[in-house]
Design a protein around this motif. Sequence first.
Motif: not given
Lengths: 258, 341
Positions: A102-103, A93-99, A91
């Motif tokens: 961080e992920t 990933l949902p929209e996010n601002s992770l680097t 699947e």
Amino acid sequence: MSNTVLNLENIAIGYQSSKKEHIICRNIYFNLYQGELVCLLGRNGSGKSTLLKTIANMLPTLQGSITINQIDYSNLSALDFAKNISIVLTESLPENSLTVFETIALGRQPYTNWLGKITEEDEQIVLNAMELTDTVSLKNNFVNQLSDGQLQRVMIARALAQDTPIILLDEPTSHLDIHHKINIFKILRKISKETQKTILISTHEINLALKNSDRLLLIDNHTFSIGNVQESKIQDKLTSIFNSDDIKYDAKSNQFIF
Amino acid sequence: MHSIQKKYYSSFIALTLLLFALIFINISSGSLTIPFKEIWNALFSTTTTNENYQYIITNYRLPKSFTSILTGIGLGISGLLMQTYFRNPLAGPFVLGISSGASLGVALLIMGGSFLGILPYINGLSIPIASSLGAFLVLSIVMITARNIRNTMSILIIGLMFGSFTSAIISILSYFSSASELQQYIFWSFGSLSNLQWNQIYLLGFVITISCISLFTIIKPLDALLLGENYAKSLGISLKKTQTVVFIITSLLTGSITAFVGPIAFIGLAIPHITKLVFKTSNHKTLLPAVAIIGAIVMLVCDTLSHISLGNKNLPINAITSLFGAPVVIWLLVSRSKKTT
């Protein structure tokens, strides 16, 4: 073989709706050992994902019992599972601002304190995971801006950072071109050798699976078999599952020719 | 990770300074402009130079500023919680049916009051009570319906359906009610930040403080949810527990704010987006305080605008927040669709 990590005893897999059970395959029993890479092969709809999800405890076991390092699944808490099994899913990933950092660091969650503080030890584990997956240069990129191949390596690094004896991957090379497919298998091979983790991959890449796995797990028509590709029963099974007018198994070169 | 957190310290300091500056501007502006020096004296020194200023500040301007700040904090945090939990950038604090429930409660009180024979009891306290009861009722129905639904998108849609259902009931009530009742209801729906007494502000502040403290227990699950439900589960997160805590905090925050100041539109939806543009992170340890402080700033600006725009006639706060929020949401949709094509 070395230590048994995962043991499936007479398992039935399938889906359970409110009233009835839909069993896809029953009487599954096998062991997975420390440090081995096993590929799960089968046609579409044969139950590969279902088996993987059952092992990941995302689906209930309909019959039988599974143990991980001799402990039965029913005695494991959600946190115990998180410390024993990590997953890489198909699947998106949902929209996010992770680097990227961080992920991957989120993989440390089962070990961090109540605020999720990343200690120096955690950071070192994350950096090791990045080195093994060749993602160090992506460290500060945003995950939503990565290519499919890069993202898959990051998700593998995240699973590695979770530091579990078992890593499950559901079709990790779909959407990837042939270079990246080979690259992902090479990385997974390296991880299993260097970290002694048990890796189970469901895949449609028959030839890559034949070349890279220690053992094959074949599932078809409500039956399953597991073994080394040199064994004749596995070769027969491979032939019976995949052979057709368009594709043939060639035992001499150990690959499918089409 | 700490190195990543550190780079936001300067932003936080700048925003805090901006917040204090805006508090002064907010207190100063209104039908009577109060000089900054007088505000300083009234707030921090014991020697009062002007009794009138002192009176206006402590009884009108300061409560209003505090209400604005609390409203901004509460709605901003609720909005962020809903957007992370539903993984939907268009979710807001009212998706669980809180606003529609509160409106229904107030509509029943004001417009149905004459039928129900409770008209004589309508006073300053009955509106917050009716609104809380309505919000609680509709929220409970949404949560009971959603109990056995595993798909979060379905919960979102159920919340929206209850919203249309209650607004239909309100339409029917309005159709049969008198002009003065209708006017009273409309005025409530405009929202107002200036009706609160100090003891009501203490109560609101208490609820918001408790909610903010409980946020610490869900920082980890919220971060894990950024990877989607399945990954969050594989990290040992209990989705059921997280959902319960998120819903309780959101309803406490949104419910209490709506009860006291009315349904404030758009703030909860727009603040998290503005914050993410400033801070460019998804990390909730940074985002939650950032959303709180930016929420407070934006509400103070909106309140100040509502007081200076038309001289001594105040514009309704809901008109200001929507004037401000709608373009933000439109711009977001436009820039999002640009990115995907």
